[in-house]
Design an enzyme around this catalytic site. Structure first.
Site, PDB file in Angstrom:
ATOM      1  CG  ASP A 135      -2.047  -0.922   1.201  1.00 55.67           C
ATOM      2  OD1 ASP A 135      -2.314  -1.488   0.124  1.00 55.67           O
ATOM      3  OD2 ASP A 135      -2.716  -1.100   2.245  1.00 55.67           O
ATOM      4  NE  ARG A 185      -4.207  -1.687  -4.563  1.00 54.19           N
ATOM      5  CZ  ARG A 185      -3.920  -2.056  -3.306  1.00 54.19           C
ATOM      6  NH1 ARG A 185      -3.676  -1.141  -2.378  1.00 54.19           N
ATOM      7  NH2 ARG A 185      -3.877  -3.326  -2.968  1.00 54.19           N
TER       8      ARG A 185
END
Ligand SMILES: Cc1cc2nc3c(=O)[nH]c(=O)nc-3n(C[C@H](O)[C@H](O)[C@H](O)COP(=O)(O)OP(=O)(O)OC[C@H]3O[C@@H](n4cnc5c(N)ncnc54)[C@H](O)[C@@H]3O)c2cc1C
Length: 309
Positions: A135, A185
């Site tokens: 992340d 992402r």
């Protein structure tokens, strides 16, 4: 204003205690978080996979205070990955890791500790036959996170990273990472960032997101389109078509509990649709960022508070 206040509250220990002690909070949190325990995360994964969706699990935790806590988080991921392997879910479920949860912010050797813990998690993922995505947190961590990702990718080339379209630097990062085998992402970005480093208004952030999508879809990597925004989803689909991408060469991602019908629609249309599924006791920061993103989420929360008197 409201978004800034909620993002500030997400870092306030006083507000945290108040929100955590408030009885209806837990019922509302359940909408976004699978539960406190590993078995609840695995059970929710099973349901999502049975419905044709893929999953990326997040063992909730950030602001880790010492090396033992960081190692404990890595261990929790090892247990999770072992459980995914045992239950046969590893082909459809990977994990998402916040480097802050595994030690990145520790004052002494933080980056080194985070790298070692992330390496343990990658080894467990390789053993289970699945992948890991790192992340991305606030902009002060971007260089460090990308450097750790570069190092890990030498041994685990499937490691994914996240880029945040609201950061002014992201177009350049997309160009660097749009190479073969690179899983990226792309999201809009969830933190409060200064104007010097990030676009501020929705329109500017949306335009930046489209620019990032164009680079990633034209590149050789594997874009992971993380957004609930119907416009971004439509544009991503068009760009994939223009770039003659097969549906297996990119995926859509959404957060657990957000636009579930759209998740199913995309999956049923033959796309890979991955749901970001958090579980664990440290849900506070994650929950407050979801409230900050959408006034309707906040209204839902406040209404529950009001009806409780
Ligand atoms: C899988 C995934 C992983 C993520 N990982 C990270 C990360 O590592 N780092 C990070 O900073 N951020 C991350 N994010 C959060 C992201 O940066 C955004 O804050 C968040 O996704 C909101 O942006 P959006 O693209 O959905 O669009 P927004 O601009 O928030 O919303 C645009 C439109 O989407 C629709 N929409 C949005 N939310 C809802 C809702 N609750 N219900 C119905 N419709 C809705 C509405 O039509 C809305 O107008 C992640 C998001 C996802 C989906």
């Amino acid at each position: 204003m409201l978004r800034s206040a909620l993002l500030a509250a997400s870092r306030s220990p006083q507000v945290r205690t108040m929100v955590e002690k408030f009885p209806p909070t837990h019922a509302i949190v359940e909408r976004f978080v699978a539960g406190d325990r590993l078995d609840q995360g695995v059970a929710a994964t099973e349901k999502l996979v049975a419905s044709g969706r893929k999953v990326t699990l997040d063992h909730l935790g950030e602001d880790t205070k010492d090396a033992d806590q960081a190692a404990g988080t890595a261990l929790a991921y090892e247990h999770l990955l072992a459980a995914l392997k045992e239950t046969g879910l590893a082909a459809d479920a990977e994990v998402s890791v916040k480097l802050s949860a595994v030690g990145q912010f520790l004052p002494v050797d933080g980056e080194k500790i985070a790298l070692e813990n992330a390496r343990r998690i990658c080894e467990a993922a390789a053993d289970a036959g699945t992948t890991v995505t790192l992340d991305m947190e606030d902009h002060t961590t971007t260089d460090s996170t990308l450097a750790i990702a570069r190092e890990l990718r030498a041994d685990f080339p499937w490691l994914g990273v996240v880029l945040q379209a609201y950061l002014r630097r992201t177009e350049a990062d997309c160009r660097d990472l749009a190479h073969e085998g690179s899983r990226v992402r792309i999201c809009k970005g969830a933190y409060k960032e200064p104007e010097s480093v990030a676009f501020q208004g929705k329109r500017d952030v949306d335009l930046a997101y489209v620019r990032a999508l164009k680079i990633l879809m034209a590149g050789e990597g594997y874009p992971m389109v993380a957004s609930h925004d119907p416009n971004m989803i439509k544009i991503a689909g068009q760009l994939a078509e223009w770039n003659k991408r097969d549906v297996s060469s990119f995926e859509y991602q959404m957060l657990y509990g957000i636009r579930p019908e759209e998740q199913l629609r995309l999956a049923e249309a033959g796309n890979t649709m991955r749901v970001y599924l958090p579980y664990g006791q440290e849900w506070y920061g994650y929950f407050m960022r979801r409230l900050a993103e959408r006034p309707a989420n906040l209204t839902f929360f406040l209404r529950a508070m009001a009806t409780r008197g």
